[in-house]
Scaffold this motif. Structure first.
Motif, short mmCIF file in Angstrom:
data_model
loop_
_atom_site.label_atom_id
_atom_site.label_comp_id
_atom_site.label_asym_id
_atom_site.label_seq_id
_atom_site.Cartn_x
_atom_site.Cartn_y
_atom_site.Cartn_z
N UNK A 7 -2.81 -7.56 -11.70
CA UNK A 7 -1.93 -6.42 -11.98
C UNK A 7 -2.66 -5.10 -11.78
N UNK A 8 -3.98 -5.18 -11.67
CA UNK A 8 -4.77 -3.94 -11.53
C UNK A 8 -5.32 -3.74 -10.12
N UNK A 9 -4.83 -4.53 -9.19
CA UNK A 9 -5.30 -4.42 -7.80
C UNK A 9 -5.10 -2.98 -7.30
N UNK A 10 -6.15 -2.45 -6.65
CA UNK A 10 -5.99 -1.11 -6.07
C UNK A 10 -6.39 -1.10 -4.60
N UNK A 11 -5.95 -0.08 -3.92
CA UNK A 11 -6.16 0.04 -2.48
C UNK A 11 -6.43 1.52 -2.23
N UNK A 12 -7.62 1.84 -1.71
CA UNK A 12 -7.99 3.26 -1.58
C UNK A 12 -7.12 4.01 -0.59
N UNK A 13 -6.36 3.28 0.26
CA UNK A 13 -5.52 3.95 1.25
C UNK A 13 -4.10 4.19 0.72
N UNK A 14 -3.83 3.72 -0.49
CA UNK A 14 -2.52 3.91 -1.10
C UNK A 14 -2.44 5.36 -1.60
N UNK A 15 -1.41 6.10 -1.19
CA UNK A 15 -1.31 7.51 -1.64
C UNK A 15 -1.36 7.65 -3.15
N UNK A 16 -0.86 6.63 -3.88
CA UNK A 16 -0.92 6.72 -5.34
C UNK A 16 -2.37 6.65 -5.83
N UNK A 17 -3.24 6.07 -5.00
CA UNK A 17 -4.68 6.06 -5.33
C UNK A 17 -5.35 7.33 -4.81
N UNK A 22 -6.82 2.08 -15.53
CA UNK A 22 -5.44 2.53 -15.75
C UNK A 22 -4.78 2.75 -14.38
N UNK A 23 -4.64 1.69 -13.60
CA UNK A 23 -4.38 1.84 -12.16
C UNK A 23 -3.02 2.43 -11.79
N UNK A 24 -2.04 2.37 -12.68
CA UNK A 24 -0.71 2.82 -12.29
C UNK A 24 -0.39 4.20 -12.85
N UNK A 25 -1.34 4.80 -13.54
CA UNK A 25 -1.07 6.06 -14.22
C UNK A 25 -0.71 7.17 -13.23
N UNK A 26 0.51 7.75 -13.34
CA UNK A 26 0.88 8.83 -12.42
C UNK A 26 0.47 10.20 -12.94
N UNK A 27 -0.01 10.26 -14.20
CA UNK A 27 -0.31 11.55 -14.82
C UNK A 27 -1.77 11.94 -14.70
N UNK A 28 -2.66 10.94 -14.55
CA UNK A 28 -4.09 11.20 -14.54
C UNK A 28 -4.77 10.06 -13.81
N UNK A 29 -6.04 10.28 -13.42
CA UNK A 29 -6.73 9.17 -12.75
C UNK A 29 -6.92 8.00 -13.70
N UNK A 30 -6.95 8.31 -14.99
CA UNK A 30 -6.92 7.29 -16.04
C UNK A 30 -6.65 8.01 -17.34
N UNK A 86 -9.94 5.35 -20.91
CA UNK A 86 -11.34 5.72 -20.68
C UNK A 86 -12.18 5.49 -21.94
N UNK A 87 -11.60 5.83 -23.08
CA UNK A 87 -12.36 5.67 -24.32
C UNK A 87 -12.54 4.20 -24.67
N UNK A 88 -11.52 3.40 -24.38
CA UNK A 88 -11.63 1.98 -24.74
C UNK A 88 -12.51 1.20 -23.78
N UNK A 89 -12.22 1.30 -22.49
CA UNK A 89 -12.94 0.46 -21.51
C UNK A 89 -14.27 1.07 -21.09
#
Length: 855
Positions: A126-136, A554-562, A567-570
């Motif tokens: 569920x946390x898969x990311x792709x650096x070419x994805x505009x959301x990333x 926090x890979x899906x966060x649209x408000x911040x990079x995380x 950030x505090x927990x992980x």
RNA sequence: GCCCGGGUGGUGGAAUGGCAGACACGAAGGUCUUAGAAGCCUUUGCCGCAAGGUGUGCAGGUUCGAGUCCUGUCCCGGGCACCA
């Protein structure tokens, strides 16, 4: 829940459990305040067209074992994966085929995903990311803007490889033997407009904070060497007839009396002005030759020095003596000031040069004893240095610097080899810079309107005599996506393919909203609009990999990079595993970005990777590096087909120490495969039911029970230290003992399966379920060992006579020295060696060794 | 050239300064089988029938004791490439 195989049919068992994990989302990491976390990270792969290389599953298996082990130990484990998917090969493929690089990239990702899933890694998909994805890359651009606003990004002309034939910029790896890799055309160095990041501003902290991380010493030393801090002084040499002096950097101001000539880099800006008419032709020829040289040719010339006299002289500030100024390509423009004072008596290169051109050599440092052979680079005291003779060189260094500083011709300085980071590429397949270029007047209008934040001083570039200013897109306008293009071929004038899109490139720009309209249309009248040209450069592949470990939080966060909570927990990864080829660049760049984010208060810790481990390279069967051309490449798919994933995983870990470079040996696979089959046979009978010798309350040999507890201890210790090969050995020892045992408790075998499960998770699940384990084997808490069982009542004592092994005997724990000596004297093999000899000394290490020294 | 690793059986490798070679692979012999595969048992550093000797690239040193620590040296691998 288990399959119904009667034999070890891994082709049925492995997909079965992979489907089970996927359906249950077994590896999902949830932010759970109060529960201790463990973040274990792999260096995410570039999804190349060639598919997974055997080196990928080596490192990934190691982290997967840690992840599964830590889950069993009760930690909340974050174990993510993603794709570092911008890059040159996809662009080259696009140029060749005309298809969008994203198409090819997505196909490669699909293949990588399939291969990685077939290996049964416990990633949270569920946390898969792709650096070419505009959301990333929206956040990659956002972080760049933070650097830009802090004054850590600027634009400058920098030399790059240019191929006139291909009309394009080439990467270092595209230049082979001074020719283009494609077509074999000549290449040259050419200055182009580039974005540069001010990593040197962080040099001191990047160096100092290495002490706080648990990394291999060799990696720390490589970073230290790369940063290359050296203390010395900048000295000013007056130039007769010129107002400005010549500035040099030296680490040895103490050798100033030995300076007999100066050397400028051929590209040094003063060369033109200093060269006398008689030398002009020679100097010009030398400069042209130096500029045309490829790196390879320069390396070949490393054996002999070459240079040309400019005809000019400089004045040595310590004694007023005039020394000649030469140019030579062993002096580099990019380091120090691009000019040196040459002290041939005490520097190898200067000495070689002086000998070749008949320049004087004056020794000024003498060793404390004996005669110095020149060039002498060791310690000593000063000679031939009026006013300083006899001083130790270190004292002289301080005094000379201080005295020249008082006269305004010296300054103690620290120099770094580290250069600022060239951060732009003239390519299509990368993150576009969220920057537009506007006139100075428009920039002033924007600034006056209070739109920002803008850097303290504007980033500018002079194009055709006109100063342009860099204006950021507002964060709300991110991501700035790549526009579709007709052709992926470079523009031919050194700009990326993006320069060929006039409607995208030349715009009316609203700095408040980031809105843009083609400049061909009329300028809107509402609000502040300025005429702008977009930045056509794109970011290098490093950009996306500099911060991806933060996006996993926090890979899906649209408000911040995380989010702050994530950030505090992980925090940052507890363990980071990847190849040593990234020891410098990636790890240094990521540390730099992380420290900038830390300074902005956006991440809680100053260092991104607390514990780092490099897996070694797996060589081909022939002991050579795996490569297509050698034909020694091993494809994981083949092994999965023939022996199964569990066997492959186990074998990769059994091959040798994780950090070692080791050759692939296909015959060794059989060994671990046989081990897994043995485990199967010891658990299940031929009918697939629980083996007859297992029962919940079997009369188990205490020795087997003790071995189980030893195994629990050793496997746990070894996993924590990433010593997987010896953990597997220990499990083999237990399996061999189990095989010989007439009876065993089902619970003992289940505990053993728990130890095996992180290594061979599919078999672990299958046998766990069939032996009556509840739920997934990975949900069961890691077995504890009983320390009482590990303390044996009897130990083997080795008898030595004069250090030579002569016999051994089982003795009760706590046997005293006198008793031990008596036992040795009575030992049939030991006694003859003591006969008629005087006992001179007794060394007794209880429970281990008794050494009798006789004579 | 400089920096960093590393040299242990036929092979991959194991060994907090304390029995060198765990665990595997390979090989040899045996067992089971009509036969084979798989499995199981035995052997397997070298010399020697054995007792025993010898052995961790080489030469020294420290130590009661060295694969391990120190000095020198040779070889192999990786990285960097004139950094003032």
């Amino acid at each position: 829940m288990a399959t119904s195989c009667t034999e070890y049919h891994f082709r049925e068992i492995e997909p079965h459990w992979q489907a089970y994990w996927e359906a249950n989302r077994s590896f999902r990491a949830e932010l759970t305040p109060g529960k201790p976390k463990y973040y274990v990270l792999d260096m995410f792969p570039y999804p190349s067209g060639a598919g997974l290389h055997i080196g990928h599953p080596e490192g990934y298996t190691a982290t997967d074992i840690l992840a599964r082990y830590q889950r069993a130990k009760g930690r909340n484990v974050l174990h993510p994966i993603g794709w570092d998917a911008f890059g040159l090969p996809a662009e080259q493929h696009a140029v060749k085929t005309g298809t969008h690089p994203a198409t090819n990239t997505q196909a490669n990702i699909a293949n990588f995903r399939r291969q990685i899933k077939a290996l049964g890694f416990s990633y949270d998909w569920d946390r898969e990311i792709d650096t070419t994805d505009p959301r990333y890359f929206r956040w990659t651009q956002w972080i760049f803007l933070q650097l830009f606003q802090r004054g850590l990004a600027y634009v400058d002309e920098r030399p790059v490889w240019w191929c006139p034939e291909l009309r394009t910029v080439l990467a270092n790896e595209e230049v082979v033997d001074g020719k283009s890799e494609v077509g074999g055309f000549p290449v040259e160095r050419r200055n182009l407009r580039q974005w540069v990041l001010r990593i040197t501003a962080y040099a001191e902290r990047l160096l100092a904070d290495l002490k706080d991380v648990d990394w291999p010493d060799s990696t720390k030393r490589m970073q230290e060497a790369w940063i290359g801090r050296s203390e010395g002084a900048e000295l000013l040499f007056a130039l007769p007839g010129r107002p400005e002096p010549l500035k040099v950097f030296t680490t040895r101001p103490d050798t100033l009396f030995g300076c007999t000539y100066m050397v400028l880099a051929p590209e040094h800006p003063l060369v033109d002005a200093l060269t006398v008419p008689a030398q002009r032709a020679a100097v010009e020829a030398y400069r042209r030759a130096a500029a045309a040289k490829s790196d390879l040719e320069r390396t070949d010339l490393a054996k002999g020095k070459s240079g040309v006299f400019t005809g000019a002289c400089a004045v040595n500030p310590i004694n007023g003596r005039e020394v000649p100024i030469w140019i030579a390509d062993y002096v580099l423009l990019g380091y120090g000031t691009g000019a040196i004072m040459a002290v041939p008596a005490h520097d190898d290169r200067d000495h070689e040069f002086a000998v070749q051109y008949g320049l004087p050599v004056i020794p000024v440092i003498a060793p404390e004893s004996g005669e110095a052979k020149l060039p002498y680079t060791g310690a000593g005291h000063l000679v031939n240095s009026p006013g300083y003779d006899g001083l130790p060189w270190e004292d002289a260094k301080r005094r000379i610097t201080a005295e020249l500083a008082a006269r305004g011709v010296a300054k103690a300085t620290v120099n770094y080899k580290l250069r600022d980071w060239l951060f732009s590429r003239q390519r299509y397949w990368g993150e576009p810079f969220p920057i537009v270029w506007v006139s100075e007047a428009d920039y002033a209008r924007v600034r006056a309107a209070g739109i920002g934040p803008l850097p303290e001083s504007p980033v500018t570039y002079v194009q055709d005599g006109v100063r342009q200013c860099a204006l950021p897109l507002p964060a709300a306008a991110l991501p700035l996506e790549l526009p579709p293009v007709q052709s992926y071929l470079p523009s031919g004038n050194g700009e990326s393919p993006l320069a060929q899109l006039p409607a995208w490139l030349e715009i009316w720009f609203n700095p408040q909203t980031g809105a843009a309209l083609p400049a061909a249309q009329p300028c809107p009248t509402e609000g502040l609009w300025v005429r702008a040209r977009r930045e056509t450069n794109t970011m290098p592949q490093w950009a996306g990999s500099c911060w991806y470990y933060l996006r996993f939080l926090d890979p899906a966060n649209p408000e911040a990079f995380a989010s702050r909570a994530a950030l505090d927990y992980w925090g940052s990864p507890d363990l980071y595993v990847g190849g040593a080829e990234h020891a410098v660049l990636h790890l240094l760049y990521a540390r730099f970005w992380h420290k900038v984010l830390f300074d902005l208060g956006l991440v809680p810790e100053a260092e991104p990777f607390r514990r780092l481990f490099h897996q070694g390279i797996i060589l081909g069967e022939d002991g050579e590096k795996m490569s297509k051309s050698r034909g020694n490449v091993v494809n994981p798919d083949t092994i999965i087909q023939s022996h199964g994933t569990d066997t492959l995983r186990l074998y990769l870990m059994f091959l040798g120490p994780l950090e070692a470079m080791k050759p692939w040996n296909p015959r060794g696979i059989e060994g671990v495969h046989r081990f897994l089959q043995k485990v199967w046979r010891e658990c299940l009978g031929p009918d697939g039911a629980v083996a007859a010798k297992l029962s919940p309350d079997a009369a188990e040999d205490p020795a087997l029970t003790r071995l189980l507890h030893e195994t629990i201890r050793k496997v746990g210790d070894d996993i924590e230290a990433l010593r997987f090969n010896t953990a597997i050995s220990q499990m083999m020892i237990f399996a061999n003992a189990l095989q010989k045992a007439p009876a065993a408790r089902t619970g003992s075998v289940r505990a053993f399966l728990q130890l095996l499960a992180p290594f061979a998770p599919h078999l672990g699940e299958e046998l766990w379920a069939r032996l009556g384990g509840t739920g997934s084997v990975m949900a069961a808490p890691w077995p504890a060992y009983d320390p009482a069982l590990l303390t044996a009542s009897e130990v083997k004592l080795v008898f030595q006579v004069n250090g030579k092994h002569r016999g051994e005997q089982l003795v009760p724990v706590g046997t005293g020295q006198e008793e031990a000596v008596a036992l040795a004297r009575g030992h049939a093999k030991v006694a003859p060696h003591l006969e008629g000899k005087e006992l001179r000394r007794v060394i007794y290490v209880p429970g281990k060794i008794l050494n009798l020294v006789v004579g």
